[in-house]
Design a protein around this motif. Structure first.
Motif, PDB file in Angstrom:
ATOM      1  N   GLU A  39      18.817  16.016 -83.635  1.00  0.00           N
ATOM      2  CA  GLU A  39      19.342  16.470 -82.579  1.00  0.00           C
ATOM      3  C   GLU A  39      20.468  17.632 -83.008  1.00  0.00           C
ATOM      4  OE1 GLU A  39      22.274  15.782 -78.858  1.00  0.00           O
ATOM      5  OE2 GLU A  39      20.359  14.956 -78.504  1.00  0.00           O
ATOM      6  N   THR A  56      15.515  18.733 -80.516  1.00  0.00           N
ATOM      7  CA  THR A  56      15.163  17.751 -81.436  1.00  0.00           C
ATOM      8  C   THR A  56      14.343  18.646 -82.413  1.00  0.00           C
ATOM      9  OG1 THR A  56      13.598  16.900 -80.328  1.00  0.00           O
ATOM     10  CG2 THR A  56      15.729  15.744 -80.180  1.00  0.00           C
ATOM     11  N   VAL A  94      12.273  18.134 -86.444  1.00  0.00           N
ATOM     12  CA  VAL A  94      11.924  17.375 -87.767  1.00  0.00           C
ATOM     13  C   VAL A  94      12.412  18.205 -88.846  1.00  0.00           C
ATOM     14  CG1 VAL A  94      10.649  15.852 -89.056  1.00  0.00           C
ATOM     15  CG2 VAL A  94      10.344  15.727 -86.837  1.00  0.00           C
ATOM     16  N   GLY A 132      12.735  12.847 -92.171  1.00  0.00           N
ATOM     17  CA  GLY A 132      12.213  11.671 -91.451  1.00  0.00           C
ATOM     18  C   GLY A 132      11.960  11.906 -89.782  1.00  0.00           C
ATOM     19  N   PRO A 133      12.864  11.008 -89.280  1.00  0.00           N
ATOM     20  CA  PRO A 133      12.961  11.119 -87.657  1.00  0.00           C
ATOM     21  C   PRO A 133      13.461  12.437 -87.307  1.00  0.00           C
ATOM     22  CG  PRO A 133      13.607   9.102 -88.400  1.00  0.00           C
ATOM     23  CD  PRO A 133      13.637   9.858 -89.674  1.00  0.00           C
ATOM     24  N   ALA A 134      13.243  12.826 -86.032  1.00  0.00           N
ATOM     25  CA  ALA A 134      13.997  14.019 -85.582  1.00  0.00           C
ATOM     26  C   ALA A 134      15.534  14.026 -85.351  1.00  0.00           C
ATOM     27  CB  ALA A 134      13.205  14.407 -84.044  1.00  0.00           C
TER      28      ALA A 134
END
Length: 231
Positions: free
Chosen positions: A137, A154, A156, A133-135
């Protein structure tokens, strides 16, 4: 210089991610010899500088394996032959390298030596990853040429958590994974080690091509190719 690349399996676009790896190998002057058969790949190792495993090939019948995979074991399950397993040992003894990407830690669940070589293994019912989903770190460590000088970045991708790690694994790249509304744990995404006479790198990233488009990740893979082949 030649690298044997094992590619293929379920639930991932391995042709696309293998194409990314072939490009990165070529940048380092390494010709890719791509195989989708497990034994064919391991039997092709004599004379190769590097084995790259970008595949999801396992028995699909081991403890904890979900039923959705067990139903496919007859046609998709894989277990290296005795001669293929000996081929990996001979490759390492000759100073050959191993680079495992992403699902390489799930491969060959009935071959403990593979997990000991890679430095970590997926354990069904214990290891896990959240939906992509979201990137996330990714935080590089320091003190190894694979990551020295790299800033956090970052990407994904999936964060594999709670692998069965070999003693002494030193994480070179980590990411945090939420474990509850207000809690999180940190998991290793990258390590490098020497084993059986050869150099081994495991990179847990690489779920899909966008992961290989991130400049920092591309640089890590380039460095891993150079390090495992001793430059």
């Amino acid at each position: 210089m030649r690298a044997v690349v094992l590619s293929g399996g379920l639930t991932h676009d391995f042709p696309a991610t293998t194409a990314c790896l072939v490009e990165l190998l070529a940048e380092q002057g390494v010709e890719a010899d791509v195989h989708t058969g497990v034994d064919a790949a391991l039997h092709a190792l004599p004379g190769a500088a590097l084995l790259v495993v970008n595949a999801l090939r396992w028995t699909m019948t081991g403890p904890g394996t979900p039923d959705r995979y067990r139903r496919l074991a007859g046609e998709e399950g894989a277990s290296p032959s005795a001669s293929a397993r000996a081929g990996l040992a001979a490759h390492l003894e000759a100073g050959g390298g191993v680079l495992g990407l992403h699902t390489a830690s799930i491969c060959f669940d009935d071959w403990p030596q593979w997990g000991r070589t890679l430095g970590g293994a997926w354990v069904w019912g214990h290891s896990h990853h959240p939906p992509i989903g979201p990137a996330i770190e990714a935080a590089p460590a320091a003190g190894h040429e694979l990551v020295d000088g790299l800033d956090p970045f970052t990407v994904v991708d999936e964060v594999y958590g709670d692998l069965d790690l070999a003693p002494g694994i030193v994480p070179l790249l980590t990411a945090r994974q939420p474990t509850g509304p207000d809690t999180e744990t940190t998991h290793p995404l990258l390590w490098a080690r020497e084993h059986g006479g050869g150099r081994v790198v495991y990179d847990a990233l690489g779920h899909h091509p966008p992961s290989y488009e991130v400049p920092e990740h591309r640089e890590i893979v380039r460095r891993a190719i150079r390090w495992t082949t001793r430059g």
